[in-house]
Design an enzyme around this catalytic site. Structure first.
Site, short mmCIF file in Angstrom:
data_model
loop_
_atom_site.label_atom_id
_atom_site.label_comp_id
_atom_site.label_asym_id
_atom_site.label_seq_id
_atom_site.Cartn_x
_atom_site.Cartn_y
_atom_site.Cartn_z
N LYS A 135 19.24 -0.22 -33.80
CA LYS A 135 17.87 0.26 -34.01
C LYS A 135 16.97 -0.60 -33.13
O LYS A 135 16.65 -1.75 -33.48
CB LYS A 135 17.49 0.12 -35.49
CG LYS A 135 16.43 1.09 -35.97
CD LYS A 135 15.07 0.90 -35.34
CE LYS A 135 14.31 -0.26 -35.90
NZ LYS A 135 13.01 -0.47 -35.19
N GLU B 48 18.00 -14.14 -36.85
CA GLU B 48 17.38 -14.95 -35.80
C GLU B 48 15.89 -14.69 -35.91
O GLU B 48 15.42 -13.63 -35.55
CB GLU B 48 17.97 -14.55 -34.44
CG GLU B 48 17.89 -15.66 -33.43
CD GLU B 48 16.50 -15.82 -32.87
OE1 GLU B 48 15.70 -16.55 -33.51
OE2 GLU B 48 16.20 -15.22 -31.85
N CYS C 138 10.97 -16.76 -28.97
CA CYS C 138 11.08 -17.42 -30.27
C CYS C 138 11.35 -18.92 -30.17
O CYS C 138 10.94 -19.67 -31.03
CB CYS C 138 12.18 -16.74 -31.09
SG CYS C 138 13.69 -16.48 -30.16
N GLU D 197 4.11 -19.41 -36.24
CA GLU D 197 4.51 -18.86 -34.94
C GLU D 197 3.43 -17.88 -34.46
O GLU D 197 3.11 -16.92 -35.16
CB GLU D 197 5.84 -18.13 -35.08
CG GLU D 197 6.35 -17.58 -33.76
CD GLU D 197 7.76 -17.03 -33.86
OE1 GLU D 197 8.04 -16.21 -34.76
OE2 GLU D 197 8.60 -17.39 -33.01
P1 NAI Z 1 9.24 -7.38 -36.90
O1 NAI Z 1 10.09 -8.38 -37.59
O2 NAI Z 1 8.44 -6.42 -37.73
O3 NAI Z 1 10.12 -6.49 -35.88
C1 NAI Z 1 11.42 -6.78 -35.47
C2 NAI Z 1 12.33 -5.58 -35.67
O4 NAI Z 1 12.45 -5.33 -37.07
C3 NAI Z 1 11.83 -4.27 -35.07
O5 NAI Z 1 12.93 -3.54 -34.56
C4 NAI Z 1 11.25 -3.55 -36.28
O6 NAI Z 1 11.24 -2.15 -36.13
C5 NAI Z 1 12.19 -3.98 -37.35
N1 NAI Z 1 11.65 -3.88 -38.71
C6 NAI Z 1 10.35 -3.97 -39.12
N2 NAI Z 1 10.26 -3.79 -40.45
C7 NAI Z 1 11.51 -3.59 -40.91
C8 NAI Z 1 12.07 -3.36 -42.21
N3 NAI Z 1 11.29 -3.32 -43.31
N4 NAI Z 1 13.41 -3.22 -42.31
C9 NAI Z 1 14.20 -3.29 -41.23
N5 NAI Z 1 13.73 -3.47 -39.98
C10 NAI Z 1 12.40 -3.64 -39.81
O7 NAI Z 1 8.26 -8.17 -35.95
P2 NAI Z 1 6.80 -7.73 -35.43
O8 NAI Z 1 5.95 -7.34 -36.60
O9 NAI Z 1 6.95 -6.76 -34.36
O10 NAI Z 1 6.25 -9.12 -34.87
C11 NAI Z 1 5.61 -10.03 -35.71
C12 NAI Z 1 5.99 -11.46 -35.40
O11 NAI Z 1 7.37 -11.67 -35.67
C13 NAI Z 1 5.83 -11.86 -33.95
O12 NAI Z 1 4.52 -12.19 -33.66
C14 NAI Z 1 6.75 -13.06 -33.90
O13 NAI Z 1 6.12 -14.19 -34.43
C15 NAI Z 1 7.89 -12.67 -34.80
N6 NAI Z 1 8.99 -12.11 -33.98
C16 NAI Z 1 10.02 -12.92 -33.65
C17 NAI Z 1 11.00 -12.47 -32.80
C18 NAI Z 1 12.12 -13.35 -32.40
O14 NAI Z 1 12.54 -13.34 -31.27
N7 NAI Z 1 12.71 -14.09 -33.32
C19 NAI Z 1 10.96 -11.15 -32.20
C20 NAI Z 1 9.86 -10.32 -32.65
C21 NAI Z 1 8.91 -10.82 -33.50
#
Ligand code: NAI
Ligand code: MG
Length: 502
Positions: free
Chosen positions: A195, A270, A304, A404
């Site tokens: 996904k 992660e 990250c 973050e």
């Molecule tokens: P997010 O955690 O919402 O998105 C990451 C993935 O999770 C996307 O594919 C999203 O569609 C999916 N997702 C979202 N809600 C979900 C749910 N309830 N169940 C299963 N999958 C779900 O992150 P977002 O809101 O785009 O970014 C917010 C913050 O998160 C960023 O500013 C950053 O601080 C952190 N982040 C960290 C990352 C990393 O590399 N560890 C990558 C992306 C975001």
């Protein structure tokens, strides 16, 4: 394709233009299909804010089809039972096709994420193919059956593919992280459901064409684009998966882990970080300032593990701050496909608001700005989500020192003693990656080992060679990390076979 593309269309690869011109479908069981509910969502070019393409929007029904296809492929595709050598040949072929089509993939990645084309073609795309080759080669060199010496028995353990591996991927490094996910799971013989993030599904969908060309059997890789709350949540909660890999925010990581826990599915998380760089007084100040300016602007700070807290020995503070400001001011902000761009936009308006909001909150809590940051104007791209680099300084409990931000914002703090620096770094709830900068290597190693995190780097930041385990502790995640030889074994299940010999 919309107006973004009118602007850029003359310069885009015709294959990219064709790919974006019709709604991009999902890939299930070797077919490109519409969403069950025939819905689509918009993916945007963050450099202009305009629509790039319509993409099939998956829901629980599509996830169920994809998991069913992946389970079917476990039984019928031959992939899990194929000799590791034969799978490795196909994975090498896929890696070669990715390299051959790197210009197309890099253009898609640059458009979808906003990252500079040079970074996509020099980093993200070759990382994918290198990871596939690494795990393909590793998989042919493991012993599938291992005899066990025990009295009175003939015994051995055997390794088999774990089953269906599911991945939820974020938007900051969509293609690189796809490679980190597919490399070990496919080499192990798993079938897969992915996904991708709703902001950046394009490179993941495009590469499915290359998978078919490489000979990856139908149903072995299935891609369901869609929103997190619908498609993502349905995948995490699906009882038909055997492994889950999630990269993203801790908030969502908790939900994914809870869903997997309910089904007793092992999960790898992660979840980001608040990495620190500790700068001692014996360093080459100019070189270090340049390296850290590069780290905080890489992928517009949406990394990250990057260095977001800069702990600077008080005796080099003034010189270091001045040189950092000089380097950051020289970073050219622009559209990912503009030739001289050093830093692109952030991925979305949501992310732009988040970054600007953090700077505001940090200043309200008393941080002062060494470099103010703020929204950036890029001529010719008025709707783009651009931000300027910012340097803040203040108390260690400031929100910008703790949380973050995921943008080009670093928080600087002076220190006097080694113990003080270690204490400041270890205040973080995260534990992903930190770096120590010193010419005294004994001290550098000692301090690196004292900083609680999955990764420690010396005189560099952001190093990911294949073979070195990469992962987090505490709020940064758990589950074994990625990129290591042991990652392959996370996608294999072990079974022991015993016979009494009298
Ligand atoms: P997010 O955690 O919402 O998105 C990451 C993935 O999770 C996307 O594919 C999203 O569609 C999916 N997702 C979202 N809600 C979900 C749910 N309830 N169940 C299963 N999958 C779900 O992150 P977002 O809101 O785009 O970014 C917010 C913050 O998160 C960023 O500013 C950053 O601080 C952190 N982040 C960290 C990352 C990393 O590399 N560890 C990558 C992306 C975001
Ligand atoms: Mg996009």
């Amino acid at each position: 394709m919309s107006t973004t593309s009118q602007l850029l269309v003359s310069r885009l690869n015709p294959e990219v233009v064709a790919f974006l011109s019709t709604p991009v479908k999902m890939f299930i069981g070797g077919q490109w299909v519409d969403a069950a509910h025939h819905e689509t969502f918009t993916t945007r070019d963050p450099g202009t804010g305009e629509e790039l393409a319509q993409v099939a929007s998956g829901t629980a029904e599509d996830i169920d089809h994809a998991v069913t296809a992946a389970r079917h492929a476990l039984r019928t595709s031959g992939w899990p039972r194929m000799r590791a050598n034969d799978r490795a040949v196909i994975l090498h072929r896929l890696a070669d096709l990715v390299d051959k089509n790197a210009a197309i993939l890099a253009e898609l990645e640059s458009l979808d994420v906003g990252k500079p084309y040079a970074q996509a073609i020099g980093g993200d795309i070759p990382s994918f193919s290198a990871t596939l080759r690494y795990y393909a080669d590793l998989s042919v060199n493991i012993r599938q059956r291992e005899p066990i010496a025990v009295k009175g028995h003939e015994a051995y353990s055997a390794l088999f593919p774990a089953g269906v591996a599911a991945f939820i991927i974020p938007w900051n490094f969509p293609f690189l992280l796809l490679g980190w996910s597919l490399g070990p799971s496919l080499a192990a013989g798993c079938t897969v459901v992915v996904k991708p993030a709703e902001d950046t599904p394009l490179s993941t969908l495009y590469v499915t064409k290359l998978m078919q060309e490489a000979g990856v059997p139908d149903g072995v890789v299935n891609v369901v684009p869609g929103f997190g709350e619908t498609a993502g949540a349905a995948l995490a909660a699906h009882p038909g998966i055997n492994r889950m890999g999630f990269t993203g925010s801790p908030e969502v990581g908790r939900k994914v882990a809870a869903s997997c826990g309910a089904n007793l599915v092992p999960v790898k998380l992660e979840l980001g970080g608040k990495g620190a760089a500790v700068l001692f007084d014996d360093i080459d100040v100019d070189r270090t300032a340049r390296a850290l300016a590069g780290a905080i602007t890489l992928n517009t700070g949406q990394v990250c593990c990057t260095a977001t807290r800069w702990l600077v020995h008080e005796s080099i503070w003034d010189e270091f701050v001045n040189r950092s400001i000089g380097y950051l001011n020289s970073v050219r902000i622009g559209h990912g496909l503009a030739q001289d761009t050093g830093m692109g936009p952030v991925v979305s308006q949501k992310q732009q608001r988040r970054v600007l909001g953090y700077i505001e909150k940090g200043r309200k809590e008393g941080a002062s700005a060494l470099m103010a940051g703020g929204a950036a104007d890029v001529s010719g791209s008025p709707g783009g989500f651009y931000v300027k680099p910012a340097l803040l300084t203040g108390e260690p409990d400031n929100i910008c020192a703790r949380e973050e931000i995921f943008g080009p914002v670093a928080y600087l703090m002076p220190f006097r003693t080694e113990e003080q620096a270690v204490e400041l770094v270890n205040r973080s709830a995260y534990g992903l990656a930190n770096s120590v900068w010193s010419n005294d290597l004994e001290r550098a190693r000692r301090v690196a080992e004292s900083l609680v995190a999955g990764n420690g780097w010396i005189n560099a930041h952001n190093l990911f060679p294949q073979g070195v385990p990469y992962g987090g502790t505490n709020l940064s995640g758990f589950g074994g990390g990625v990129n290591a030889p042991s990652t392959l074994f996370d996608y294999l299940r072990s079974q022991s076979i015993v016979r009494p010999t009298g």
